[in-house]
Design a protein around this motif. Structure first.
Motif, PDB file in Angstrom:
ATOM      1  N   ASP A  81      25.990  98.387 -12.373  1.00 15.96           N
ATOM      2  CA  ASP A  81      26.737  99.591 -12.021  1.00 15.96           C
ATOM      3  C   ASP A  81      25.877 100.841 -12.186  1.00 15.96           C
ATOM      4  O   ASP A  81      25.851 101.716 -11.318  1.00 15.96           O
ATOM      5  CB  ASP A  81      27.988  99.691 -12.901  1.00 15.96           C
ATOM      6  CG  ASP A  81      28.915 100.823 -12.471  1.00 15.96           C
ATOM      7  OD1 ASP A  81      28.927 101.146 -11.262  1.00 15.96           O
ATOM      8  OD2 ASP A  81      29.621 101.372 -13.327  1.00 15.96           O
ATOM      9  N   ASP A  84      23.255 100.928  -9.537  1.00 19.36           N
ATOM     10  CA  ASP A  84      23.881 101.231  -8.257  1.00 19.36           C
ATOM     11  C   ASP A  84      24.159 102.725  -8.110  1.00 19.36           C
ATOM     12  O   ASP A  84      24.070 103.278  -7.008  1.00 19.36           O
ATOM     13  CB  ASP A  84      25.185 100.447  -8.144  1.00 19.36           C
ATOM     14  CG  ASP A  84      25.663 100.313  -6.715  1.00 19.36           C
ATOM     15  OD1 ASP A  84      24.887  99.824  -5.883  1.00 19.36           O
ATOM     16  OD2 ASP A  84      26.805 100.706  -6.429  1.00 19.36           O
ATOM     17  N   HIS A  91      23.302 100.702   2.640  1.00 20.51           N
ATOM     18  CA  HIS A  91      23.860  99.474   3.203  1.00 20.51           C
ATOM     19  C   HIS A  91      24.060  99.691   4.691  1.00 20.51           C
ATOM     20  O   HIS A  91      24.493 100.764   5.111  1.00 20.51           O
ATOM     21  CB  HIS A  91      25.195  99.133   2.544  1.00 20.51           C
ATOM     22  CG  HIS A  91      25.100  98.892   1.074  1.00 20.51           C
ATOM     23  ND1 HIS A  91      24.692  97.694   0.540  1.00 20.51           N
ATOM     24  CD2 HIS A  91      25.343  99.710   0.018  1.00 20.51           C
ATOM     25  CE1 HIS A  91      24.701  97.779  -0.784  1.00 20.51           C
ATOM     26  NE2 HIS A  91      25.075  98.989  -1.122  1.00 20.51           N
ATOM     27  N   LYS A  94      28.193  99.821   4.738  1.00 17.87           N
ATOM     28  CA  LYS A  94      28.836 100.778   3.839  1.00 17.87           C
ATOM     29  C   LYS A  94      28.159 102.136   3.831  1.00 17.87           C
ATOM     30  O   LYS A  94      28.752 103.139   3.470  1.00 17.87           O
ATOM     31  CB  LYS A  94      28.858 100.213   2.409  1.00 17.87           C
ATOM     32  CG  LYS A  94      29.806  99.066   2.216  1.00 17.87           C
ATOM     33  CD  LYS A  94      29.707  98.493   0.824  1.00 17.87           C
ATOM     34  CE  LYS A  94      30.139  99.489  -0.234  1.00 17.87           C
ATOM     35  NZ  LYS A  94      30.061  98.915  -1.587  1.00 17.87           N
ATOM     36  N   GLU A  97      24.503 105.073  -0.846  1.00 16.80           N
ATOM     37  CA  GLU A  97      25.034 105.140  -2.203  1.00 16.80           C
ATOM     38  C   GLU A  97      23.929 105.628  -3.125  1.00 16.80           C
ATOM     39  O   GLU A  97      22.749 105.610  -2.778  1.00 16.80           O
ATOM     40  CB  GLU A  97      25.539 103.768  -2.669  1.00 16.80           C
ATOM     41  CG  GLU A  97      26.795 103.308  -1.956  1.00 16.80           C
ATOM     42  CD  GLU A  97      27.336 102.008  -2.521  1.00 16.80           C
ATOM     43  OE1 GLU A  97      28.517 101.726  -2.267  1.00 16.80           O
ATOM     44  OE2 GLU A  97      26.598 101.301  -3.217  1.00 16.80           O
ATOM     45  N   ALA A 113      18.522  98.522  -2.048  1.00 17.41           N
ATOM     46  CA  ALA A 113      19.846  97.902  -2.153  1.00 17.41           C
ATOM     47  C   ALA A 113      19.731  96.401  -2.384  1.00 17.41           C
ATOM     48  O   ALA A 113      20.405  95.839  -3.259  1.00 17.41           O
ATOM     49  CB  ALA A 113      20.647  98.175  -0.868  1.00 17.41           C
ATOM     50  N   HIS A 117      20.487  93.707  -5.862  1.00 17.46           N
ATOM     51  CA  HIS A 117      21.179  92.420  -5.824  1.00 17.46           C
ATOM     52  C   HIS A 117      20.314  91.301  -6.399  1.00 17.46           C
ATOM     53  O   HIS A 117      20.800  90.435  -7.120  1.00 17.46           O
ATOM     54  CB  HIS A 117      21.528  92.048  -4.376  1.00 17.46           C
ATOM     55  CG  HIS A 117      22.545  92.956  -3.754  1.00 17.46           C
ATOM     56  ND1 HIS A 117      23.116  92.700  -2.526  1.00 17.46           N
ATOM     57  CD2 HIS A 117      23.094  94.109  -4.185  1.00 17.46           C
ATOM     58  CE1 HIS A 117      23.972  93.656  -2.228  1.00 17.46           C
ATOM     59  NE2 HIS A 117      23.966  94.524  -3.212  1.00 17.46           N
ATOM     60  N   VAL A 209      28.000  92.212  -8.500  1.00 14.80           N
ATOM     61  CA  VAL A 209      27.437  92.390  -7.160  1.00 14.80           C
ATOM     62  C   VAL A 209      28.359  91.782  -6.103  1.00 14.80           C
ATOM     63  O   VAL A 209      28.608  92.391  -5.056  1.00 14.80           O
ATOM     64  CB  VAL A 209      26.028  91.755  -7.074  1.00 14.80           C
ATOM     65  CG1 VAL A 209      25.583  91.626  -5.622  1.00 14.80           C
ATOM     66  CG2 VAL A 209      25.029  92.591  -7.851  1.00 14.80           C
ATOM     67  N   ASP A 212      31.625  94.079  -6.030  1.00 15.15           N
ATOM     68  CA  ASP A 212      31.434  95.485  -5.673  1.00 15.15           C
ATOM     69  C   ASP A 212      30.681  95.685  -4.369  1.00 15.15           C
ATOM     70  O   ASP A 212      30.850  96.704  -3.699  1.00 15.15           O
ATOM     71  CB  ASP A 212      30.674  96.187  -6.808  1.00 15.15           C
ATOM     72  CG  ASP A 212      30.572  97.687  -6.588  1.00 15.15           C
ATOM     73  OD1 ASP A 212      31.632  98.352  -6.576  1.00 15.15           O
ATOM     74  OD2 ASP A 212      29.447  98.200  -6.399  1.00 15.15           O
ATOM     75  N   GLU A 213      29.824  94.715  -3.995  1.00 16.47           N
ATOM     76  CA  GLU A 213      28.964  94.911  -2.832  1.00 16.47           C
ATOM     77  C   GLU A 213      29.208  93.889  -1.720  1.00 16.47           C
ATOM     78  O   GLU A 213      29.525  94.246  -0.589  1.00 16.47           O
ATOM     79  CB  GLU A 213      27.482  94.843  -3.263  1.00 16.47           C
ATOM     80  CG  GLU A 213      27.089  95.885  -4.300  1.00 16.47           C
ATOM     81  CD  GLU A 213      26.917  97.269  -3.704  1.00 16.47           C
ATOM     82  OE1 GLU A 213      27.071  97.408  -2.480  1.00 16.47           O
ATOM     83  OE2 GLU A 213      26.637  98.202  -4.462  1.00 16.47           O
ATOM     84  N   GLU A 217      31.463  94.617   1.664  1.00 15.40           N
ATOM     85  CA  GLU A 217      30.601  94.770   2.844  1.00 15.40           C
ATOM     86  C   GLU A 217      31.072  93.876   3.987  1.00 15.40           C
ATOM     87  O   GLU A 217      30.991  94.257   5.158  1.00 15.40           O
ATOM     88  CB  GLU A 217      29.161  94.414   2.464  1.00 15.40           C
ATOM     89  CG  GLU A 217      28.143  94.620   3.564  1.00 15.40           C
ATOM     90  CD  GLU A 217      27.560  96.025   3.598  1.00 15.40           C
ATOM     91  OE1 GLU A 217      26.746  96.286   4.473  1.00 15.40           O
ATOM     92  OE2 GLU A 217      27.953  96.855   2.756  1.00 15.40           O
TER      93      GLU A 217
END
Length: 246
Positions: A81, A84, A91, A94, A97, A113, A117, A209, A212-213, A217
């Motif tokens: 977090d 990120d 992304h 998305k 960020e 990004a 991950h 991950v 949240d991602e 996505e």
């Protein structure tokens, strides 16, 4: 082979497998549909979930108890977090960020990004080298890296990047896992008592991950049902492999 070398070699091999997913797109010069990309990512998420549950969470609890597991698991999520929020990254769906970094090209933001991950995935394989689940974790991460690499390559191809750049970038994002593996094996080599914490930390980071991602996505283009079924397929396959490999 010692746990140190198992963790280091397995994380490197698992990382390189990312490039395998890019090869079909480069050979046949075909772009992938959004449905296919979301299916790839859903499958990868399912494999990661099963690997986290059976090869990281359970060994962490078995070796250190529930308290150490909870501490490590929450810290793993918090670590991702913070990365990120602090690191600027992009992304394809998305968007941007992290803090605004106008001087960085979009492709570097995308690489950052993927790096966010892949670091915990590499650490999971590295730390797993000191457990009986070493091979299972490596196969799980390597297996999910193939569709993940395909998704990366497909996204770069639709953004009109050259083939050489696509392969190099996809391979680089995978090799980040070797660095994560090195961090994991070094920490365990320094203090073996950290094993339950780091197993849980890797699991918490990967689950964060996914939630949240990866899942958000894949749910932005109306393919959430397809993605969910492929997540189930990935989870089922990894569960069967875990049972077969012991």
């Amino acid at each position: 082979m010692t746990g140190f070398w198992r963790g280091l070699i397995y994380s490197s091999v698992a990382g390189v497998s990312t490039a395998l997913g890019a090869i079909p797109f480069l050979l046949f010069n075909k772009t992938a549909s959004q449905r296919l990309i979301d299916a790839f990512l859903g499958f990868a998420a399912g494999v990661m979930l099963a690997a986290s549950a059976f090869s990281l969470v359970l060994p962490s609890i078995e070796s250190g108890g529930i308290v150490r597991f909870v501490i490590g698991f929450i810290l793993g999520g918090v670590l991702v977090d913070v990365m990120d929020k602090v690191l600027p990254h992009e992304h394809f769906t998305k968007g941007h960020e992290g803090f605004d970094a106008k001087r960085l090209k979009t492709i570097w933001l995308f690489i950052i990004a993927i790096t966010i991950h892949n670091l915990p995935e590499g650490m999971a394989v590295g730390v797993g080298g000191f457990t009986p689940h070493a091979l299972t974790i490596a196969i799980a991460i390597g297996l999910q890296n193939i569709p993940e690499g395909a998704a990366v390559a497909a996204s770069l191809m639709s953004a009109n990047y050259r083939k050489k750049s696509i392969f190099s970038i996809t391979l680089f994002t995978g090799l980040v896992e070797a660095f994560g593996g090195l961090v994991g094996v070094l920490l365990i080599s320094i203090a073996r008592s950290l094993l339950p914490y780091l197993l849980a930390l890797a699991a918490g980071a990967m689950v964060f991950v996914i939630s949240d991602e990866v899942i958000p996505e894949t749910h932005l283009k109306g393919e959430e049902r397809l993605t969910t079924y492929w997540l189930l397929v990935g989870f089922s396959l990894m569960t069967m492999l875990d049972v077969l490999l012991g």
